[in-house]
Write a protein that holds these residues in place. Structure first.
Motif, PDB file in Angstrom:
ATOM      1  N   PRO A 134       0.790  -1.237   0.000  1.00 30.01           N
ATOM      2  CA  PRO A 134       0.000   0.000   0.000  1.00 30.01           C
ATOM      3  C   PRO A 134       0.819   1.283   0.000  1.00 30.01           C
ATOM      4  CG  PRO A 134      -0.735  -1.502   1.727  1.00 30.01           C
ATOM      5  CD  PRO A 134       0.554  -2.043   1.201  1.00 30.01           C
ATOM      6  N   THR A 163       4.313   0.329  -5.046  1.00 30.82           N
ATOM      7  CA  THR A 163       3.145   0.846  -4.345  1.00 30.82           C
ATOM      8  C   THR A 163       1.900   0.713  -5.219  1.00 30.82           C
ATOM      9  OG1 THR A 163       4.508   2.417  -3.156  1.00 30.82           O
ATOM     10  CG2 THR A 163       2.148   2.862  -3.213  1.00 30.82           C
ATOM     11  N   VAL A 164       0.903   0.012  -4.707  1.00 32.15           N
ATOM     12  CA  VAL A 164      -0.387  -0.096  -5.391  1.00 32.15           C
ATOM     13  C   VAL A 164      -1.459   0.183  -4.334  1.00 32.15           C
ATOM     14  CG1 VAL A 164      -1.960  -1.588  -6.672  1.00 32.15           C
ATOM     15  CG2 VAL A 164       0.507  -1.891  -6.937  1.00 32.15           C
ATOM     16  N   PRO A 165      -2.249   1.263  -4.488  1.00 28.61           N
ATOM     17  CA  PRO A 165      -3.302   1.516  -3.512  1.00 28.61           C
ATOM     18  C   PRO A 165      -4.231   0.296  -3.436  1.00 28.61           C
ATOM     19  CG  PRO A 165      -3.011   3.401  -4.964  1.00 28.61           C
ATOM     20  CD  PRO A 165      -2.187   2.286  -5.528  1.00 28.61           C
ATOM     21  N   LEU A 168      -7.025  -0.593  -5.727  1.00 26.67           N
ATOM     22  CA  LEU A 168      -6.673  -0.892  -7.114  1.00 26.67           C
ATOM     23  C   LEU A 168      -5.888  -2.199  -7.241  1.00 26.67           C
ATOM     24  CD1 LEU A 168      -5.446   2.694  -8.139  1.00 26.67           C
ATOM     25  CD2 LEU A 168      -7.739   1.738  -8.379  1.00 26.67           C
TER      26      LEU A 168
END
Lengths: 391, 194
Positions: A134, A163-165, A168
């Protein structure tokens, strides 16, 4: 008694529970404060809202105040961790494709042995392993680095942590942008629900007692507003104690599920609260003890050694001076403020503010201010112990 | 005069993006680029290497940009960007307006200021529009509810429109509630009867 409003930011995650419960169950009101909870869209925005005084306190990834002290990210405003909101609670998962390869190679998805799971993951990945987390300053990132480095997989040559929220993440898995992920709940369960992946390991199998989220405030605010901070620390501590009672679970899941908070079915939230996770599309379940702790084992005490561990890890992978990072990181975990707030209550207050991390393989007694208190197992999967430098 | 400042705007809504671009053009001559697709955000920024990135504070993809603050991170980006620290007052105003700016290391505050000023003004306008839109929508919905409740009273009691409205208003006053709330309660519970 006059009630004072405090604005508190949070990210809609299961481990925001102590703040939500402190408000909804009246623990804040008992302390003469009212929490105005504000949902934030991202960790960076929440950190900035806190830095620039748009909120007084925030639900925050434990490494964020440490990163701020090291000058990494953010606006350079010093932040303090006044208490630990939660311990553990993250999961590592893999894409459907990787899940199939792991099963073909004979991995059993036993969900407990970090070495076995890590070695299987390395064997099943073709070349570079891309893992979504995150935020760059998160326990997710630190634990994944620690785990894979200890197993001999070098970063950045063979592992890319990106980083991937979490909202998503399912999309990124399905599009093949990442092979695996490490997230907090409900996002691991959501990935299973949406058929994007399977869960491989709880992070508690990497470090059995890892500080996850902290109650963060601005350092200057903490000095000036002790009269507000102390009741806040107490209210959140009471909420954590309430959450640790299994009888509270149904109601807690119901509260968290409301649209103003997570906006999710209580059934999905209960998985994290009970530690009973559904790990795959086939509906396999795994029970994890200590999956997410809000209270047990003095979980809320901000140990300076926890701060130092984070600082040293972060420095090691960003090329900062490690001793300097260790010193500034340690000062961020404010065991002094925590003690001040909770002295005279029933809270366990240890005699020391530092401890050796990773030395306990079972529940053990530890010297408290008066008598003894119980600490939970805190082993690292590779058996290493972390000794903080002398004060 | 040093090279033109390059700015990347992260905004999925085309109209909003164009409005931000227009505001910036009024503030000076910049090389502006818009990213609308969240999945390619990191790649695009890496590729463009802008001096400044502007992003809506409510954009969940913002955390992706934080990776750029790791000067010598595992990804070894050649460019280090920071959340703007040039002027605390200006940064606070930006947060309040709902925009955040990432600025490349070593950029002079004097060059950042006009850009941030223009962006802040534009985002304040967006905020006002959003509030106005929400208010208008709410007013419209309440109007509809009240009309439906009025219709129901007229039918049930065989009264005219004015009298139905008076009854509704009286009920609201007696219960110390808003007219729209009473109307909503009536409409939603009436659904149970039919």
């Amino acid at each position: 008694m006059r009630t004072i409003n405090l604005s508190v930011g949070f990210i809609p995650l299961v481990d925001a529970a102590p703040l939500i419960v402190a408000h909804e169950m009246g623990f804040a009101a008992e302390e003469g404060i009212a929490l105005v909870l504000r949902k934030a869209p991202s960790w960076s925005s929440l950190r900035d809202l806190l830095s620039f005084g748009q909120v007084d306190a925030a639900h925050m990834l434990a490494p964020v105040p440490v990163a701020a002290a090291m000058g990494l990210g953010g606006a350079g405003v010093p932040l303090a961790a006044a208490s630990v909101l939660s311990v553990n609670g993250n999961v590592i998962g893999v894409s459907r494709g990787l899940e199939h390869r792991l099963r073909d190679l004979g991995h059993d998805f036993a969900f407990g042995d970090a070495r076995a799971a890590g070695e299987a993951l390395i064997a099943a990945s073709n070349g570079v392993l891309r893992i979504g987390v995150p935020f760059p300053f998160s326990m997710h990132a630190e634990l994944v680095y620690y785990w894979l480095t200890a197993l001999g997989l070098p970063a950045p040559q063979n592992v890319v942590i990106r980083t991937v929220p979490p909202p998503l993440m399912v999309q990124a898995l399905k599009a093949g942008e990442v092979d695996a992920f490490c997230v907090g709940e409900p996002w691991g369960s959501m990935a299973v629900e949406e058929a994007a992946g399977a869960l491989l390991l709880p992070c508690s199998a990497i470090w059995a007692f890892a500080p996850e989220k902290v109650l963060a405030v601005r350092s200057d605010w903490a000095e000036q507003e002790t009269a507000l901070l102390s009741p806040l620390i107490r209210a959140v501590w009471r909420a954590g104690r309430w959450l640790s009672d299994p009888a509270s679970r149904t109601l807690a899941a119901e509260l968290l599920g409301r649209p103003a908070y997570l906006g999710l079915s209580p059934e999905v939230i209960d998985r994290a609260l009970s530690g009973r996770l559904v790990i795959s599309q086939a509906g396999e379940e795994r029970q994890v003890n200590g999956f997410l702790e809000f209270h047990r084992g003095a979980a809320n005490f901000p140990w300076r050694s926890q701060g130092e561990w984070i600082g040293r890890q972060l420095a090691a992978r960003t090329g900062f001076d490690r001793d300097h990072a260790a010193r500034s990181a340690r000062a961020v975990f404010r065991s002094d403020l925590y003690r001040k707030a909770l002295i005279g209550t029933g809270a366990d207050l240890p005699g020391a503010s530092l401890k050796i991390e990773g030395a306990l393989s079972q529940e053990s007694a530890f010297a408290a201010r008066s008598g003894q208190m119980l600490l939970q197992p805190d082993r690292f999967f590779d058996g290493r112990v972390f000794e903080p430098s002398a004060e | 005069m040093p090279n033109t400042i390059s700015i990347t705007i992260v905004e999925a809504d085309r109209d909003r993006a164009m409005q931000i671009v227009d505001s910036l053009r009024e503030a000076g001559d910049f090389d502006i680029h818009v990213v609308s697709e969240p999945s390619s955000l990191a790649r695009q920024v890496e590729h463009r290497q802008p001096d400044i990135v502007l992003i809506d504070l409510t954009n969940p993809s913002r955390d992706v940009l934080e990776e750029m603050t790791l000067a010598s991170g595992p990804l070894d980006r050649p460019v280090a960007m920071f959340v703007d620290r040039s002027d605390a007052g200006l940064s606070a105003a930006a947060i309040e307006a709902g925009v955040s700016a990432y600025v490349v290391d070593g950029m002079k505050p004097a060059r950042v200021k006009p850009i941030l000023d223009a962006a802040i003004a534009r985002f304040r306008m967006f905020q006002r529009m959003r509030t106005e839109l929400a208010e208008t929508k709410k007013a419209l919905e309440e109007r509809k509810l009240i009309d439906r409740a009025k219709g129901m009273i007229m039918k049930a009691r065989g009264v005219g429109e004015d009298e139905a409205y008076a009854l509704l208003r009286k009920a609201a006053m007696n219960q110390n509630k808003r007219l729209a709330d009473v109307a909503e309660a009536l409409v939603s519970s009436a659904g149970l009867l039919s």
